[in-house]
Design an enzyme around this catalytic site. Sequence first.
Site, short mmCIF file in Angstrom:
data_model
loop_
_atom_site.label_atom_id
_atom_site.label_comp_id
_atom_site.label_asym_id
_atom_site.label_seq_id
_atom_site.Cartn_x
_atom_site.Cartn_y
_atom_site.Cartn_z
N HIS A 40 2.54 3.92 8.68
CA HIS A 40 1.49 2.90 8.79
C HIS A 40 0.88 2.92 10.19
CE1 HIS A 40 2.07 1.14 4.92
NE2 HIS A 40 3.17 0.47 5.18
N TYR A 60 -9.15 3.24 -1.84
CA TYR A 60 -8.44 2.71 -3.02
C TYR A 60 -9.44 2.47 -4.16
CZ TYR A 60 -5.46 -0.69 -5.59
OH TYR A 60 -4.72 -1.37 -6.54
N LYS A 110 -0.37 -2.31 2.44
CA LYS A 110 -1.03 -2.95 1.27
C LYS A 110 -2.38 -2.34 0.91
CE LYS A 110 2.40 -4.84 1.06
NZ LYS A 110 3.19 -4.09 0.12
N ARG A 138 -8.51 0.41 2.08
CA ARG A 138 -8.79 -0.54 1.00
C ARG A 138 -9.59 -1.72 1.55
NH1 ARG A 138 -4.09 -3.73 -2.56
NH2 ARG A 138 -5.41 -4.17 -4.36
#
Length: 333
Positions: free
Chosen positions: A132, A221, A69, A155
């Site tokens: 990941h 991000y 995410k 992020r």
Amino acid sequence: MSSSTEVEQKDDHFEELFQRLQPKKPVAGSLLANYQGVWFGADLLQATLTFQKHFKAIDSDIILATMPKSGTTWLKALTFSIVNRNNHSVDESPLLFSNPHHLVPFLEMYLYKDGNIPDIDAMPCPRILATHLPYQFLPSTILDCSNCRIIYLCRNPLDVFTSILHFVRQNRSASRPLESVDVPFETFCQGIYPYGPFWDHCLGYWNASLKDPQKVLFLKYEDFKKNITCSVKKIADFLGHPFSAEEEEAGLVEEIAMLCSFENLQNLNCNKEGEIQTVFRAKHSSFFRKGEVGDWVNLVPPSMANRLEKLMQEKFGESGLTLDIHGNSVGRR
Ligand code: PAP
């Protein structure tokens, strides 16, 4: 996509190992076990061990690494487009017909899941592959390959947390509203969720990027959102394939940025429909929710945000890594 040549069975030793780790069930969902400081579900841990044992990197490999995410889908689309820009024009990009996760597959979560040992030598080079996994979990064959490159995208953890909660709901119980954030926030702060803790993940790649900036590129991000053309050029430079003056004059950097923009990708049929089966099943559409900076304000109360900010400051310490936790470009809705 590569075809599997072999399948390794989940043996009793694996089950024993998982049970010895005394897995727990932090929130709704599956059991998680702490293996060498990182939290895994059983399927994910098995896939990770298979990947570590069998993957052989080659010099031209490009590894995209993220905490879930953190903008993985965006990074995949951009890197795929940058690397393949001489193979097809933007109007004929495979991204127009395929979800980015099918063009840039996950290693442990997809290629090596269920004991599969894929024939990844059959993939065209340069192979762009995603993971990941934390830096210290990457097989030595990636770390020792002198030219193999790693791009890490980080992020704001509040947006990561918010995105995880919506993603889980979209794929498991879309009809139900989001439940209280108290319990999931507590476990997030304890680092107990797949691939957690967040801070160790970022710091592993941050330190590696300081030690070997030729090999590990550390990106944020929020910087993509501020200036995507600059980020596109940075990735191309890092991969040793900079945009030529002619390409820049022709507007190719902007074309790639537009192609990979949230609005463009979200509206493509290949991303509105269909799903991907990794170690769990996810709708393609669930990878395109809002794509904004600071949407956490609609979910996380300020007191919790302050707590996470303090925690990050404590964990990042003198590392030099900073994340703009309170930065937001959206208002409460
Ligand atoms: P993954 O790590 O599970 O593969 P990832 O792509 O990192 O997924 O997560 C999706 C997030 O990236 C979503 O964030 P949100 O929930 O805060 O909205 C999604 O909207 C965002 N995202 C996906 N594609 C883009 C894009 N092209 N530009 C900006 N954000 C994007």
